[in-house]
Design a protein around this motif. Structure first.
Motif, PDB file in Angstrom:
ATOM      1  N   VAL A  30      14.799   7.027 -37.157  1.00 55.83           N
ATOM      2  CA  VAL A  30      15.174   8.425 -37.320  1.00 55.83           C
ATOM      3  C   VAL A  30      14.115   9.341 -36.718  1.00 55.83           C
ATOM      4  O   VAL A  30      12.926   9.017 -36.712  1.00 55.83           O
ATOM      5  N   GLN A  31      14.577  10.475 -36.189  1.00 54.81           N
ATOM      6  CA  GLN A  31      13.668  11.480 -35.648  1.00 54.81           C
ATOM      7  C   GLN A  31      14.295  12.862 -35.790  1.00 54.81           C
ATOM      8  O   GLN A  31      15.443  13.076 -35.407  1.00 54.81           O
ATOM      9  N   ALA A  32      13.529  13.785 -36.363  1.00 48.03           N
ATOM     10  CA  ALA A  32      13.945  15.183 -36.446  1.00 48.03           C
ATOM     11  C   ALA A  32      13.426  15.902 -35.204  1.00 48.03           C
ATOM     12  O   ALA A  32      12.223  15.946 -34.964  1.00 48.03           O
ATOM     13  N   LEU A  33      14.316  16.424 -34.405  1.00 46.76           N
ATOM     14  CA  LEU A  33      13.951  17.002 -33.118  1.00 46.76           C
ATOM     15  C   LEU A  33      13.483  18.452 -33.250  1.00 46.76           C
ATOM     16  O   LEU A  33      14.011  19.221 -34.047  1.00 46.76           O
ATOM     17  N   GLU A  34      12.493  18.798 -32.441  1.00 52.37           N
ATOM     18  CA  GLU A  34      12.131  20.201 -32.253  1.00 52.37           C
ATOM     19  C   GLU A  34      13.211  20.856 -31.378  1.00 52.37           C
ATOM     20  O   GLU A  34      13.981  20.168 -30.702  1.00 52.37           O
ATOM     21  N   ALA A  35      13.234  22.187 -31.372  1.00 49.04           N
ATOM     22  CA  ALA A  35      14.275  22.899 -30.616  1.00 49.04           C
ATOM     23  C   ALA A  35      14.275  22.507 -29.140  1.00 49.04           C
ATOM     24  O   ALA A  35      15.328  22.247 -28.548  1.00 49.04           O
ATOM     25  N   GLY A  36      13.101  22.405 -28.539  1.00 44.39           N
ATOM     26  CA  GLY A  36      13.016  22.039 -27.123  1.00 44.39           C
ATOM     27  C   GLY A  36      13.508  20.634 -26.860  1.00 44.39           C
ATOM     28  O   GLY A  36      14.174  20.374 -25.847  1.00 44.39           O
ATOM     29  N   GLN A  37      13.190  19.723 -27.770  1.00 43.90           N
ATOM     30  CA  GLN A  37      13.672  18.338 -27.631  1.00 43.90           C
ATOM     31  C   GLN A  37      15.192  18.291 -27.748  1.00 43.90           C
ATOM     32  O   GLN A  37      15.857  17.545 -27.027  1.00 43.90           O
ATOM     33  N   ARG A  38      15.741  19.081 -28.660  1.00 44.85           N
ATOM     34  CA  ARG A  38      17.192  19.107 -28.851  1.00 44.85           C
ATOM     35  C   ARG A  38      17.895  19.569 -27.576  1.00 44.85           C
ATOM     36  O   ARG A  38      18.885  18.965 -27.138  1.00 44.85           O
ATOM     37  N   VAL A  39      17.380  20.628 -26.990  1.00 44.18           N
ATOM     38  CA  VAL A  39      17.984  21.150 -25.762  1.00 44.18           C
ATOM     39  C   VAL A  39      17.883  20.128 -24.642  1.00 44.18           C
ATOM     40  O   VAL A  39      18.860  19.857 -23.926  1.00 44.18           O
TER      41      VAL A  39
END
Length: 512
Positions: free
Chosen positions: A379-388
């Motif tokens: 599991v990994q919670a993405l930062e906004a930049g990673q999500r984009v």
């Protein structure tokens, strides 16, 4: 005599302090969970930025505190028999904050701007079906669509569909308007310091007489959950949203505060990339739905402030069909995995679109649940930049790296089309929109298109029900929960609400 003058001076000073305190008391401080991305709703993808913009901008239509659609700058509309032409009547005698008159020319200027692809506005997809906007007279505007689109008025009620002063647009340009918003709303823009606050002040020329009832509103982004809760306890804020679920009981014990839990149309789910093994097998996807205990998830991650998802669309969306929830049955999950050729489970990844505390609790809980049926996920919670970069910007379904993806959605138009088409139509694969499951079902695509041209409410409901049943059975998502909206307010504040899509309504805001 000097003593008497001193006493008078002291009394006047105290009176001055009292007046200052009273004036300061008319500043409503609202603590929110993140920074605002823009003050231009047409270029915003986040609910919060659009919610705050409601203080200085208004649209032709909008939603009340219960998310019932209401006319705002419009008084009504008619539709042609072929569903292509919408004629909207406008309120008269209204001025923008810069003194420019509100009229049909102003409406045309705004929709010409958003429907021009060269402007590259984020909300272009919501309004691209407008072929032409025409001024009939100062109080009448006509929209001609490129094809019939039955939810069109709902789209005009979306919080992005605001009317900006055409004079301000001409002065500041399509990009510069984000730093210089000028609308017809109850408040006018004062200042925005990106990580500190956004402040608005009462507009004395507001068209609704007697409103607004407060002098200023200061919106403060406060990322940390505990800090937002602390600000309410120390009277540094009058309203805070969202509240950390785990803080609810403590805050309920404070006599000066009121904790409010309200139903939402925010659906939380895990999309599964159906273009990639093992998620190309519907039995695997169904197994994952059986493997997750949604009741326990609601308690563990949301402190009970959520309910198991009852369908593809949550209750409250116009056109939603109740189908579930999926029952918790790990034995059935193991059986389906065996039938799919994975008797010992498999390994994969689970990303979260968010990195705040509740989201991390969700993916950790799901990780534990899936492990019990042999599915091991990192599991990994993405930062906004990673999500984009990793999810929203993927160009090719064949190479998209996303596998399982925890995310949520609320339809800010209040109806089924904007709750389904961006997420589940095959035309909506990233980077165009948000079908992160890369789900494609020809019958579902046909239903979505058919509903758009169907004006009969009963027929449309039947079409949407058929599509939702197919999606539920195909299970491109793990259907998790519908959140409840948890906010807290000072008891001397009234008229400030969180509406079901997670936005705000503060038409009646008052500080007593």
């Amino acid at each position: 005599m000097n003593k008497r003058l001193s006493r008078i001076a002291a009394a006047l000073a105290l009176a001055g302090l009292a007046v200052s305190a009273q004036a300061a008391g008319k500043d409503v401080v609202v603590a929110v969970q993140s920074n605002f991305t823009t003050t231009d709703p047409y270029d915003a993808n986040d609910t919060l930025s659009q919610a705050v913009a409601k203080s200085f901008y208004q649209g032709l239509y909008g939603f009340d505190k219960d998310m019932k659609m209401v006319p705002v700058l419009a008084t009504g509309h008619t539709v042609s028999k072929d569903g292509l032409v919408y004629t909207v009547k406008l309120r008269t005698g209204i001025q923008f904050h810069d003194g420019t008159p509100f009229n049909a020319e102003a409406v045309k200027a705004n929709f010409d701007r958003v429907t021009n692809p060269d402007n590259k506005l984020k909300r272009y997809n919501l309004y691209k079906n407008i072929a032409k906007t025409e001024v009939i007279d100062p109080a009448t505007v006509r929209f001609t669509l490129s094809e019939p689109f039955s939810p069109f008025i709902n789209n005009l009620a979306h919080p992005s569909a605001v009317i900006i002063s055409p004079a301000a647009l001409a002065k500041f340009g399509s990009k510069g308007i984000a730093q210089n918003p000028v609308g017809t709303g109850p408040f006018k823009f004062v200042e925005w310091k990106a990580t500190d606050y956004l402040k608005v002040a009462k507009f004395d020329g507001y068209w609704k007489k007697g409103y607004p009832k407060v002098d200023t509103i200061t919106f403060r982004p406060v990322v940390d959950n505990n800090t937002r809760a602390a600000m309410m306890q120390t009277n540094e804020a009058h309203f805070a949203f969202p509240m950390p679920y785990e803080a609810a009981e403590t805050l309920k014990g404070k006599p000066s505060l009121e904790v409010n839990s309200a139903p939402s149309i925010i659906q939380r789910y895990i999309s599964m990339n159906v273009q990639q093994k093992p998620f190309d097998n519907p039995k695997v996807r169904q197994a994952i739905n059986y493997a997750i205990n949604k009741e326990a998830l609601a308690k563990v991650a949301f402190s009970g402030y959520a309910i198991p998802a009852e369908g593809v669309l949550p209750k409250g969306i116009d056109g939603a069909t109740k189908l579930g929830p999926w029952p918790y049955n790990p034995a059935k999950a193991k059986e389906l995995l065996k039938e799919a050729g994975y008797p010992n489970g498999f390994e994969s990844t689970l990303w979260s679109a968010y990195n705040y505390t509740t989201a991390q609790k969700v993916i950790q809980f799901v990780q534990q649940q899936l492990a019990q049926v042999g599915i091991k996920v990192q599991v990994q919670a993405l930062e906004a930049g990673q999500r984009v970069e990793r999810v929203e910007s993927a160009q090719d379904p064949a190479t998209a790296p996303v596998r399982m993806y925890y995310v949520g959605w609320s339809s800010s138009t209040g109806e089924a089309d904007w709750a389904m088409r961006p997420l589940l139509a095959s035309e909506s694969f990233p980077p165009r929109l948000f079908n992160t499951a890369y789900y494609k079902n020809d019958a579902v695509d046909a239903d979505i298109k058919k509903a758009l041209v169907t004006t009969d409410a009963a027929a449309k409901a039947k079409i949407y029900a058929d599509a939702q049943k197919r999606i539920w059975d195909d299970a491109p998502w793990a259907f998790l929960v519908t959140e409840q909206l948890l906010s807290v307010r000072a008891r001397n504040l009234t008229g400030f609400y969180v509406i079901p899509d997670g936005s705000f309504n503060f038409d009646e805001v008052e500080l007593k």
